[in-house]
Design a protein around this motif. Sequence first.
Motif, mmCIF file in Angstrom:
data_model
loop_
_atom_site.group_PDB
_atom_site.id
_atom_site.type_symbol
_atom_site.label_atom_id
_atom_site.label_comp_id
_atom_site.label_asym_id
_atom_site.label_seq_id
_atom_site.Cartn_x
_atom_site.Cartn_y
_atom_site.Cartn_z
ATOM 1 N N MET A 232 0.858 -1.346 0.114
ATOM 2 C CA MET A 232 -0.004 -0.027 -0.028
ATOM 3 C C MET A 232 1.003 1.095 -0.107
ATOM 4 O O MET A 232 1.062 1.842 1.079
ATOM 5 N N PRO A 233 1.638 1.437 -1.203
ATOM 6 C CA PRO A 233 2.331 2.733 -1.129
ATOM 7 C C PRO A 233 1.737 4.018 -1.397
ATOM 8 O O PRO A 233 0.719 4.260 -1.808
ATOM 9 N N ILE A 234 2.696 4.790 -1.144
ATOM 10 C CA ILE A 234 2.120 6.641 -1.340
ATOM 11 C C ILE A 234 3.093 7.228 -2.194
ATOM 12 O O ILE A 234 4.460 7.033 -1.834
ATOM 13 N N VAL A 235 2.773 7.579 -3.283
ATOM 14 C CA VAL A 235 3.780 8.401 -4.222
ATOM 15 C C VAL A 235 3.120 9.736 -4.428
ATOM 16 O O VAL A 235 2.150 9.782 -4.763
ATOM 17 N N VAL A 236 4.092 10.661 -4.064
ATOM 18 C CA VAL A 236 3.648 12.029 -4.409
ATOM 19 C C VAL A 236 4.616 12.822 -5.620
ATOM 20 O O VAL A 236 5.954 12.642 -5.350
ATOM 21 N N LYS A 237 3.896 13.212 -6.382
ATOM 22 C CA LYS A 237 4.854 13.850 -7.607
ATOM 23 C C LYS A 237 4.602 15.448 -7.469
ATOM 24 O O LYS A 237 3.729 16.015 -7.477
ATOM 25 N N VAL A 238 5.888 16.075 -7.133
ATOM 26 C CA VAL A 238 5.739 17.574 -7.058
ATOM 27 C C VAL A 238 6.084 18.185 -8.370
ATOM 28 O O VAL A 238 7.116 17.885 -8.811
ATOM 29 N N VAL A 239 5.091 19.094 -8.825
ATOM 30 C CA VAL A 239 5.394 19.785 -10.186
ATOM 31 C C VAL A 239 5.296 21.169 -10.010
ATOM 32 O O VAL A 239 4.986 21.711 -8.721
ATOM 33 N N THR A 240 5.583 21.780 -10.980
ATOM 34 C CA THR A 240 5.470 23.465 -11.042
ATOM 35 C C THR A 240 4.166 23.712 -11.096
ATOM 36 O O THR A 240 3.015 22.814 -11.721
ATOM 37 N N ASP A 241 3.718 24.732 -10.929
ATOM 38 C CA ASP A 241 2.248 25.473 -10.650
ATOM 39 C C ASP A 241 1.641 25.180 -12.298
ATOM 40 O O ASP A 241 0.525 24.773 -12.226
#
Length: 364
Positions: A232-241
Amino acid sequence: MRILALALMLPAAAQAGSMNFQPAQSAIAHDITNLHTLLMWVILVIFVLVFGVMFYSILKHRKSLGHAAKPFHENTTVEILWTIIPALILVAMAWPAARVVIAQKDTRDSEITIKATGYQWFWGYKYLDHGVDFKSRLTTDRKQIDEYQGKGSAKGEHYLLEVDEPLVVPVGKKVRILTTSNDVIHSWAMPAFGVKQDAIPGFIRDTWFKAENTGTFRGQCSELCGKDHGFMPIVVKVVTDKEFQDWVGKKQAEAKAAADDPNKKWTKDELIARGRTVYEGNCVACHKADGKGAGPYPSLAGSKIATGPIAGHLAIVLAGKNAMPAWNALSNTEIAAVITYERNSFGNTAGDALFPADVKAARK
């Protein structure tokens, strides 16, 4: 304890050979790392002083040097000192710790609010300000998992830490995460951001983060939530606005295109085809691809539920039973489709079909 929990939940693949936390990617994560380092130095100094005095006393006053044990009684001054000094040290340690914990809970002035719902065993995300809603499931090939049993393939780079739909957020924006659960207690944990918040059925808890850099960051559910807890992983992708706004527009368009027409008249074959997709995305982990079940999850092949009255089958899907949670999060069409698929697959020959209108009526 919260700091310790963050240390223990670091994904192994992301921290191979490391003895510390993941590199901090938010102000709170920096505070946690600094607090951890400070307290470790305090503990080390206390350890050296206490054990230094103890070992000095043992070595310098041992019997082989001619020292004899002497009876003695309580010393009020010493007892006061060894009570007050530790108390003062604890207060000094508690002050910065309390400041960090309070900051972790300050979700005011958030710019984006996302509801994270835990399911056995995946996460559902709903962007409350943007109308975006999706499920995020593990995509690690089962053959890699079976490698432990000597019959699988080698592990990939992000073994057990890869999903089909990552959480996407803009860099530099305060993101509020509302956590809850559909079944058992889960925990939304992202160590790079200094976040760990339990997701409890029937309750809404909240936490927040503000990512400092773009990139992809990985965490896991840090609560023992069942036999597939480790999947049960959690992946967060942070991108530009700008990239975030483009992504939101794309997801909104996809949701509009994929929305089921409430007036559509479904055929049984159409429901079976749609139901297969729903089954593979939600049910296969417990009931298996062939419908044979495993452990506390019964076989659907030839079962009394899947071949008996269709109303009883629907009631179990909506309300759950024993280890199976309720599946209210699925749409009326998805529930109708998956039940129709189960009753006409795995050797089952019920021959009937359930329609979205029937599910809608049963929910009332």
